[in-house]
Design a protein around this motif. Structure first.
Motif, short mmCIF file in Angstrom:
data_model
loop_
_atom_site.label_atom_id
_atom_site.label_comp_id
_atom_site.label_asym_id
_atom_site.label_seq_id
_atom_site.Cartn_x
_atom_site.Cartn_y
_atom_site.Cartn_z
N GLU A 174 69.46 46.88 36.34
CA GLU A 174 68.02 47.88 35.91
C GLU A 174 68.60 49.26 35.90
OE1 GLU A 174 66.71 44.37 37.67
OE2 GLU A 174 68.28 45.50 38.53
N LEU A 175 69.34 49.79 36.66
CA LEU A 175 69.97 51.34 36.45
C LEU A 175 70.38 51.40 35.03
CD1 LEU A 175 70.54 54.01 37.74
CD2 LEU A 175 72.84 53.11 38.47
N ARG A 179 68.89 54.29 32.47
CA ARG A 179 69.68 55.26 32.06
C ARG A 179 69.58 55.31 30.42
NH1 ARG A 179 75.06 54.32 35.70
NH2 ARG A 179 74.60 55.78 37.21
N SER A 196 64.46 45.27 42.61
CA SER A 196 65.76 46.08 43.10
C SER A 196 66.30 44.70 44.06
CB SER A 196 65.03 46.95 44.07
OG SER A 196 66.09 47.56 44.86
N THR A 210 69.45 53.03 41.80
CA THR A 210 68.58 52.82 40.84
C THR A 210 67.15 53.59 41.57
OG1 THR A 210 69.18 50.77 40.02
CG2 THR A 210 67.02 51.25 39.63
N LYS A 211 67.08 53.46 42.66
CA LYS A 211 65.67 54.15 43.22
C LYS A 211 65.93 55.63 43.27
CE LYS A 211 66.18 51.02 46.50
NZ LYS A 211 66.17 50.28 47.91
#
Length: 334
Positions: A174-175, A179, A196, A210-211
C-alpha cells in the motif's frame, strides 16, 4: 453452485449476487472447480461492508479506482450502483474474470488495467495465486507491468471527476501505491480506503509508515470495525492484524453518521474482544500480533491488562508453541 446464465467459459461459471439495500443483482465469475475464496464470497450473498461504505461515499456518482480489484467483489457492485470504475489488477486470471463479469453485467463505464500499482514505472514481480498475490522481491517471481497511479490514471480520472475514491488492497504494498499517487493526492484530494497489515512487535513498521504518509498528506484516519469508524493516529495500537482504514482529507467535512456509521473510539470491551479474536484465529501471524498487542499494552495502557478478559487472552497465547520466544515476557503480564 448457482449458475445463472447460459454462458460458456471453460473452467468458470457465473454466480448471482444481490444487493438487498439498493435492489439490484450482479454476477461474479467463479471457478468451476470451486475454491475457498469463491465459497466465502458466495456466503456473503451480496456486497460486503467495505463495498457498501464505498457505494455510500460515491452515492452513484464519481469514480472508484479499485487497486487490487481481484475478481470484482467491490468493483462490480460499485459499478452497478452507478459510479464509474477503474479496476487495477495485476493477476491475469483475475483480469479475465473481471473482463467477463464486466461484459455479463453490461457495465458501460468500467475500465480494467492489467498492471500492478507501485511507486515507479517498469517491471515488478509477484508471487501467489489469484487470491493474495503479492509483490515479491525474491527469486522466481512472476513478472508484471507496474506503474504509478499518477501515470496510470491520467486518461481515466479528470479534475472534475468528483467524488473520487481510491481503494487499495495490495497485500502490504500500500505505501508504494500511495507514493506513486502523490500528484493525484495533492491535486484531486480523493477519499482513500486502504488495507493495513501489521504485526505488532515485529519492528517492520510498514503499516505505520503508510498511516503516517496519509497524515502527512493532510488526511484524517478512521479504523473501520463493522459499522464503527474509530478516529486513529498513525502510532495508535491496531488491535486487528489486518484492518481497513478510511482516510479523509482534513479540509473535507463529511457526515459519516448520516451514512449509517458510528464515529467513536472503540470501547475497552471491543478492543479486548478484537485481540481475543486474533489470539484464537488459526493463523500464527494473527496470534503473534495478539501477543504483541498485549505486550505493548504493558508499557502504554497497563490498566487494560487488569481486565479479566485480558488475563484470559494472555493465558491462551501462552499455550501456543510458536510463541515460546515471547513466553518470559508474557508470563510477567500475569
Amino acid at each position: 453452485k448457482s449458475p445463472t446464465q447460459d454462458f460458456v467459459l471453460k473452467g468458470f461459471y457465473l454466480y448471482r449476487m444481490r444487493d438487498q439495500e439498493l435492489g439490484f443483482t450482479y454476477d461474479l465469475v467463479f471457478k468451476s472447480s470451486g475454491s475457498d475464496y469463491d465459497n466465502w464470497v458466495a456466503s456473503l450473498a451480496g456486497p460486503d461492508e467495505n463495498a457498501r461504505l464505498l457505494m455510500k461515499l460515491l452515492a452513484g456518482d464519481g469514480t472508484l479506482v479499485d487497486v487490487g480489484a481481484n475478481i470484482g467483489t467491490i468493483a462490480i457492485p460499485v459499478s452497478r450502483s452507478g459510479a464509474d470504475v477503474v479496476a487495477v489488477e495485476m493477476h491475469p486470471e483475475n483480469c479475465l474474470r473481471l473482463s467477463v463479469a464486466a461484459v455479463v453485467n453490461g457495465l458501460k463505464h468500467f475500465a480494467i488495467i492489467q498492471a500492478a500499482a507501485s511507486d515507479y514505472d517498469g517491471i515488478i514481480h509477484f508471487q501467489g495465486g489469484e487470491v493474495g498475490a503479492n509483490v515479491y522481491a525474491g527469486e522466481g517471481g512472476i513478472p508484471a507491468i507496474c506503474m504509478r497511479l499518477d501515470m496510470m490514471l491520467s486518461r481515466y480520472v479528470q479534475k472534475n471527476a468528483k467524488p473520487l475514491v481510491i481503494k487499495i488492497d495490495v497485500e502490504g504494498h500500500e505505501l508504494a501505491v500511495l507514493r506513486g499517487s502523490r500528484q493525484i493526492i495533492s491535486t484531486l484530494r480523493p477519499i482513500i480506503f486502504f488495507e493495513s497489515i501489521e504485526l505488532e512487535g515485529s519492528g517492520s513498521g510498514g503499516a505505520r509508515l503508510t498511516k503516517q504518509f496519509m497524515k502527512d498528506a493532510g488526511y484524517a484516519l478512521y479504523l473501520m470495525r463493522g459499522k464503527i469508524l474509530s478516529p486513529k493516529e498513525p502510532s495508535d495500537v491496531q488491535e486487528g492484524s489486518v484492518c481497513d482504514f478510511l482516510a479523509l482529507p482534513n479540509e473535507r467535512k463529511l457526515d459519516l453518521a448520516a451514512l449509517g456509521y458510528e464515529v467513536r473510539s472503540l470501547t475497552v470491551h471491543e478492543r479486548l474482544s478484537w485481540v481475543k479474536e486474533m489470539a484464537r484465529f488459526q493463523d500464527p501471524h494473527h496470534q503473534r500480533h495478539a501477543a504483541g498487542v498485549l505486550l505493548r499494552w504493558q508499557n502504554e495502557e497497563p490498566e487494560l491488562l487488569k481486565q479479566k478478559q485480558a488475563i484470559q487472552i494472555v493465558r491462551e497465547v501462552l499455550k501456543l508453541d510458536h510463541l515460546k520466544d515471547l513466553k518470559p515476557r508474557l508470563e510477567r503480564l500475569l
